[in-house]
Design a protein around this motif. Structure first.
Motif, PDB file in Angstrom:
ATOM      1  N   GLY A 130      54.839  43.237  11.169  1.00  0.00           N
ATOM      2  CA  GLY A 130      54.094  42.024  11.455  1.00  0.00           C
ATOM      3  C   GLY A 130      54.547  41.337  12.728  1.00  0.00           C
ATOM      4  O   GLY A 130      53.770  40.664  13.404  1.00  0.00           O
ATOM      5  N   PHE A 131      55.818  41.500  13.048  1.00  0.00           N
ATOM      6  CA  PHE A 131      56.325  40.892  14.280  1.00  0.00           C
ATOM      7  C   PHE A 131      55.572  41.420  15.493  1.00  0.00           C
ATOM      8  O   PHE A 131      55.324  40.675  16.454  1.00  0.00           O
ATOM      9  N   PHE A 132      55.204  42.684  15.451  1.00  0.00           N
ATOM     10  CA  PHE A 132      54.491  43.284  16.579  1.00  0.00           C
ATOM     11  C   PHE A 132      52.977  43.275  16.387  1.00  0.00           C
ATOM     12  O   PHE A 132      52.229  42.945  17.303  1.00  0.00           O
ATOM     13  N   LEU A 133      52.517  43.633  15.191  1.00  0.00           N
ATOM     14  CA  LEU A 133      51.083  43.784  14.956  1.00  0.00           C
ATOM     15  C   LEU A 133      50.345  42.459  14.839  1.00  0.00           C
ATOM     16  O   LEU A 133      49.154  42.385  15.142  1.00  0.00           O
ATOM     17  N   LEU A 134      51.016  41.418  14.370  1.00  0.00           N
ATOM     18  CA  LEU A 134      50.345  40.138  14.126  1.00  0.00           C
ATOM     19  C   LEU A 134      50.691  39.086  15.173  1.00  0.00           C
ATOM     20  O   LEU A 134      50.568  37.893  14.922  1.00  0.00           O
ATOM     21  N   ARG A 135      51.125  39.516  16.344  1.00  0.00           N
ATOM     22  CA  ARG A 135      51.527  38.577  17.391  1.00  0.00           C
ATOM     23  C   ARG A 135      50.380  37.636  17.785  1.00  0.00           C
ATOM     24  O   ARG A 135      50.555  36.426  17.885  1.00  0.00           O
ATOM     25  N   GLY A 136      49.192  38.182  17.985  1.00  0.00           N
ATOM     26  CA  GLY A 136      48.047  37.360  18.374  1.00  0.00           C
ATOM     27  C   GLY A 136      47.676  36.356  17.293  1.00  0.00           C
ATOM     28  O   GLY A 136      47.377  35.190  17.586  1.00  0.00           O
ATOM     29  N   GLN A 137      47.708  36.805  16.041  1.00  0.00           N
ATOM     30  CA  GLN A 137      47.383  35.901  14.935  1.00  0.00           C
ATOM     31  C   GLN A 137      48.429  34.810  14.807  1.00  0.00           C
ATOM     32  O   GLN A 137      48.127  33.667  14.503  1.00  0.00           O
ATOM     33  N   ARG A 138      49.706  35.181  14.998  1.00  0.00           N
ATOM     34  CA  ARG A 138      50.784  34.200  14.900  1.00  0.00           C
ATOM     35  C   ARG A 138      50.633  33.140  15.990  1.00  0.00           C
ATOM     36  O   ARG A 138      50.792  31.943  15.732  1.00  0.00           O
ATOM     37  N   GLU A 139      50.291  33.553  17.200  1.00  0.00           N
ATOM     38  CA  GLU A 139      50.107  32.598  18.293  1.00  0.00           C
ATOM     39  C   GLU A 139      48.902  31.696  18.035  1.00  0.00           C
ATOM     40  O   GLU A 139      48.949  30.498  18.324  1.00  0.00           O
ATOM     41  N   ALA A 140      47.827  32.241  17.486  1.00  0.00           N
ATOM     42  CA  ALA A 140      46.654  31.427  17.149  1.00  0.00           C
ATOM     43  C   ALA A 140      47.008  30.414  16.065  1.00  0.00           C
ATOM     44  O   ALA A 140      46.568  29.259  16.112  1.00  0.00           O
ATOM     45  N   MET A 141      47.815  30.822  15.089  1.00  0.00           N
ATOM     46  CA  MET A 141      48.238  29.917  14.029  1.00  0.00           C
ATOM     47  C   MET A 141      49.099  28.790  14.600  1.00  0.00           C
ATOM     48  O   MET A 141      48.917  27.621  14.250  1.00  0.00           O
ATOM     49  N   ILE A 142      50.016  29.123  15.487  1.00  0.00           N
ATOM     50  CA  ILE A 142      50.879  28.111  16.098  1.00  0.00           C
ATOM     51  C   ILE A 142      50.050  27.131  16.913  1.00  0.00           C
ATOM     52  O   ILE A 142      50.274  25.910  16.852  1.00  0.00           O
ATOM     53  N   ASP A 143      49.082  27.620  17.676  1.00  0.00           N
ATOM     54  CA  ASP A 143      48.215  26.740  18.462  1.00  0.00           C
ATOM     55  C   ASP A 143      47.413  25.806  17.558  1.00  0.00           C
ATOM     56  O   ASP A 143      47.251  24.621  17.860  1.00  0.00           O
ATOM     57  N   HIS A 144      46.932  26.330  16.441  1.00  0.00           N
ATOM     58  CA  HIS A 144      46.160  25.525  15.494  1.00  0.00           C
ATOM     59  C   HIS A 144      47.028  24.419  14.899  1.00  0.00           C
ATOM     60  O   HIS A 144      46.599  23.259  14.804  1.00  0.00           O
ATOM     61  N   ILE A 145      48.243  24.752  14.510  1.00  0.00           N
ATOM     62  CA  ILE A 145      49.148  23.758  13.936  1.00  0.00           C
ATOM     63  C   ILE A 145      49.540  22.726  14.983  1.00  0.00           C
ATOM     64  O   ILE A 145      49.572  21.519  14.698  1.00  0.00           O
ATOM     65  N   ASP A 146      49.827  23.159  16.205  1.00  0.00           N
ATOM     66  CA  ASP A 146      50.177  22.223  17.275  1.00  0.00           C
ATOM     67  C   ASP A 146      49.039  21.253  17.576  1.00  0.00           C
ATOM     68  O   ASP A 146      49.276  20.067  17.815  1.00  0.00           O
ATOM     69  N   ALA A 147      47.808  21.742  17.560  1.00  0.00           N
ATOM     70  CA  ALA A 147      46.658  20.870  17.815  1.00  0.00           C
ATOM     71  C   ALA A 147      46.535  19.818  16.718  1.00  0.00           C
ATOM     72  O   ALA A 147      46.240  18.644  16.994  1.00  0.00           O
ATOM     73  N   GLY A 148      46.770  20.208  15.468  1.00  0.00           N
ATOM     74  CA  GLY A 148      46.708  19.252  14.364  1.00  0.00           C
ATOM     75  C   GLY A 148      47.790  18.201  14.468  1.00  0.00           C
ATOM     76  O   GLY A 148      47.555  17.012  14.220  1.00  0.00           O
ATOM     77  N   VAL A 149      49.005  18.613  14.844  1.00  0.00           N
ATOM     78  CA  VAL A 149      50.110  17.662  14.997  1.00  0.00           C
ATOM     79  C   VAL A 149      49.805  16.688  16.136  1.00  0.00           C
ATOM     80  O   VAL A 149      50.023  15.475  15.995  1.00  0.00           O
ATOM     81  N   LYS A 150      49.293  17.203  17.238  1.00  0.00           N
ATOM     82  CA  LYS A 150      48.957  16.342  18.374  1.00  0.00           C
ATOM     83  C   LYS A 150      47.863  15.340  17.998  1.00  0.00           C
ATOM     84  O   LYS A 150      47.953  14.160  18.327  1.00  0.00           O
ATOM     85  N   ARG A 151      46.844  15.809  17.277  1.00  0.00           N
ATOM     86  CA  ARG A 151      45.759  14.927  16.856  1.00  0.00           C
ATOM     87  C   ARG A 151      46.269  13.819  15.929  1.00  0.00           C
ATOM     88  O   ARG A 151      45.922  12.656  16.092  1.00  0.00           O
ATOM     89  N   ARG A 152      47.121  14.181  14.986  1.00  0.00           N
ATOM     90  CA  ARG A 152      47.671  13.167  14.070  1.00  0.00           C
ATOM     91  C   ARG A 152      48.573  12.184  14.793  1.00  0.00           C
ATOM     92  O   ARG A 152      48.569  10.991  14.493  1.00  0.00           O
ATOM     93  N   ARG A 153      49.348  12.660  15.754  1.00  0.00           N
ATOM     94  CA  ARG A 153      50.226  11.777  16.525  1.00  0.00           C
ATOM     95  C   ARG A 153      49.411  10.772  17.335  1.00  0.00           C
ATOM     96  O   ARG A 153      49.731   9.579  17.373  1.00  0.00           O
TER      97      ARG A 153
END
Length: 81
Positions: A43-66
């Protein structure tokens, strides 16, 4: 679909792809343990794109709430924005 849900569905699918064939040869609990470890490694190699999309989604939510929290504090303090 939510990137967080998609990431975890891919992770569970990766565990299943590894563990289910092993269950025919070894104990089911051991096969699940091997599937979990293999999923972490692959998963570290195969799911890299999905992991980055998940991190971006979470960061956007945190920024919006802040920003919403700052706006509400400014309204309570009487500042006009």
């Amino acid at each position: 679909m939510n990137p967080v849900v998609k990431f975890y569905l891919y992770r569970v699918a990766l565990i299943a792809v590894i563990a289910v064939p092993l269950m025919f040869f070894i104990n089911a609990l051991l096969a699940l343990a091997v599937g979990l470890l293999g999923s972490m490694l692959l998963g570290f190699f195969l799911l890299r794109g999905q992991r980055e999309a998940m991190i971006d989604h979470i960061d956007a939510g945190v920024k919006r709430r802040r920003e919403e929290k700052q706006r509400l504090r400014a309204e309570l303090a009487g500042d006009d924005a």
